[in-house]
Design an enzyme around this catalytic site. Structure first.
Site, PDB file in Angstrom:
ATOM      1  N   CYS A   1      32.042  43.970  36.847  1.00 54.98           N
ATOM      2  CA  CYS A   1      33.175  44.734  37.382  1.00 54.98           C
ATOM      3  C   CYS A   1      32.989  45.142  38.837  1.00 54.98           C
ATOM      4  O   CYS A   1      33.946  45.568  39.485  1.00 54.98           O
ATOM      5  CB  CYS A   1      33.430  45.963  36.518  1.00 54.98           C
ATOM      6  SG  CYS A   1      33.731  45.569  34.777  1.00 54.98           S
TER       7      CYS A   1
ATOM      8  N   ASN B   1      41.425  47.567  31.702  1.00 52.29           N
ATOM      9  CA  ASN B   1      40.248  47.172  32.468  1.00 52.29           C
ATOM     10  C   ASN B   1      40.271  45.649  32.616  1.00 52.29           C
ATOM     11  O   ASN B   1      40.113  44.924  31.644  1.00 52.29           O
ATOM     12  CB  ASN B   1      38.990  47.622  31.728  1.00 52.29           C
ATOM     13  CG  ASN B   1      37.703  47.254  32.450  1.00 52.29           C
ATOM     14  OD1 ASN B   1      37.691  46.430  33.346  1.00 52.29           O
ATOM     15  ND2 ASN B   1      36.597  47.864  32.029  1.00 52.29           N
TER      16      ASN B   1
ATOM     17  N   HIS C   1      37.091  51.118  40.325  1.00 49.96           N
ATOM     18  CA  HIS C   1      37.237  50.205  39.194  1.00 49.96           C
ATOM     19  C   HIS C   1      37.940  50.950  38.063  1.00 49.96           C
ATOM     20  O   HIS C   1      37.595  52.091  37.740  1.00 49.96           O
ATOM     21  CB  HIS C   1      35.864  49.720  38.747  1.00 49.96           C
ATOM     22  CG  HIS C   1      35.883  49.010  37.431  1.00 49.96           C
ATOM     23  ND1 HIS C   1      36.744  47.975  37.166  1.00 49.96           N
ATOM     24  CD2 HIS C   1      35.160  49.215  36.296  1.00 49.96           C
ATOM     25  CE1 HIS C   1      36.544  47.550  35.918  1.00 49.96           C
ATOM     26  NE2 HIS C   1      35.589  48.287  35.383  1.00 49.96           N
TER      27      HIS C   1
END
Length: 334
Positions: A117, A289, A259
């Site tokens: 990520c 996500n 993020h």
């Protein structure tokens, strides 16, 4: 001949989302969960999901084309393509090569990067080095994720979190004082940390297999509580470092673009930093996500909605499996 390094910034941005929407109410029919449970714990209401026969790199092709058009350049001018992904369609050929051929970037090298990520921030940091030293005029960073294909849809702790997306940025030379002003990359691959989040495995130990539902080695597994504690701590450290390195203060920052992993992580990080939630850009409710694509997707939505102006100071910050983390302070140059 001057040895001064060129300033480097994001000069084009684009994204592409699958058409299919998977809502929390849809998930209620698939696994033991509820819209209320998901919203309270994650802040996610829906996510976009690839069709079964659609490869993720196709999203990356469209995102790349949109970023190139936004930058006002041609594909032939790109010197390098960096694809960031933790969920490639193939181990090889690389996602970057698949995109390179389809967008006609005939003069570009191509390589994949996996920092999970944190990938997009790693990608733009690497791109900066090539442009600032005049190796390339333009580098394309494409964050391309098809996470729905590596989800255990019987594991409610993970299947509610993730979605699919691609987003891309063209980096090029910027006016002095604009672009990427500071950056910070980090990792901690010690045994206690490196297995807190894992994805499909070519190898898996017996201990690792036993953590997983049905010992499914072809799906994402995550220790959510441990990751959350790490994420809040490392976001605070990384944001403060890039702000300090740029000789600015948090008051000088218009937005932090984190993020998008969990709304509680974002809100707790804001509290730790002593800033308002309104300074932390968040779109997790609509997309979930999407790993390395979360930050460039957010930047694209912010740009298209008129939230960013030339001279705005923003901090982008990611954290992910590895464990990895990355942050950059960017003075918007468009």
């Amino acid at each position: 001949m001057s040895n001064k390094l060129s300033s480097v910034g994001i000069i084009g941005i684009g994204s592409c989302l699958p058409e299919r929407i998977l809502s929390n109410f849809d998930l209620e029919k698939m696994v033991e969960t509820s819209d209320e449970w998901i919203m309270q714990r994650t802040g996610i209401s829906q996510r976009r999901i690839l069709e079964r026969d659609q490869p993720a790199f196709e999203l990356g092709v469209t995102a790349a084309q949109r970023a190139i058009e936004d930058a006002g350049i041609s594909p032939e001018e790109i010197g390098l393509i960096i694809a960031t992904t933790g969920s490639p369609d193939y181990h090889f050929p690389s996602t970057a090569c698949l995109i390179q051929g389809r967008i006609g970037a005939v003069n570009a090298g191509a390589i994949d990067m996996n920092a999970a990520c944190s990938g997009f921030v790693y990608g733009i940091t690497f791109a900066k080095q090539f442009i600032s030293t005049n190796t390339y005029n333009y580098v394309l960073v494409v964050s391309c994720e098809g996470l729905s294909k590596i989800i255990d849809w019987e594991d409610r702790n993970t299947c509610v979190l993730f979605g699919d997306c691609a987003a891309a940025a063209v980096l090029g030379k910027a006016d002095d004082g604009y672009g990427i002003l500071s950056h910070y990359l980090g990792a901690d691959g010690t045994p206690d940390n490196c297995y807190l989040m894992t994805s499909p495995c070519c190898y898996i130990s017996e201990a690792e297999a036993n953590k997983r539902k049905h010992e499914n080695k072809q799906a994402i597994w995550m220790s959510g509580g441990s990751v959350m504690k790490f994420a809040i701590r490392i976001m605070d450290r990384a944001i403060r470092k890039v702000v300090d390195d740029a000789q600015l203060t948090l008051d000088d920052i218009k937005y932090v673009v984190p993020h998008q992993a969990n709304i509680r992580i974002i809100e707790d990080a804001a509290k730790s930093l002593g800033i308002g939630n309104d300074k932390m850009f968040c779109n997790i409710r609509d997309y979930g996500n999407v790993s390395s694509a979360t930050i460039p997707l957010a930047l694209d939505k912010m740009s298209k909605n008129g939230l960013l102006s030339k001279g705005d100071n923003i901090v982008v910050v990611g954290f992910g499996s590895g464990l990895t983390w990355a942050a950059a302070l960017v003075r918007w140059c468009r």
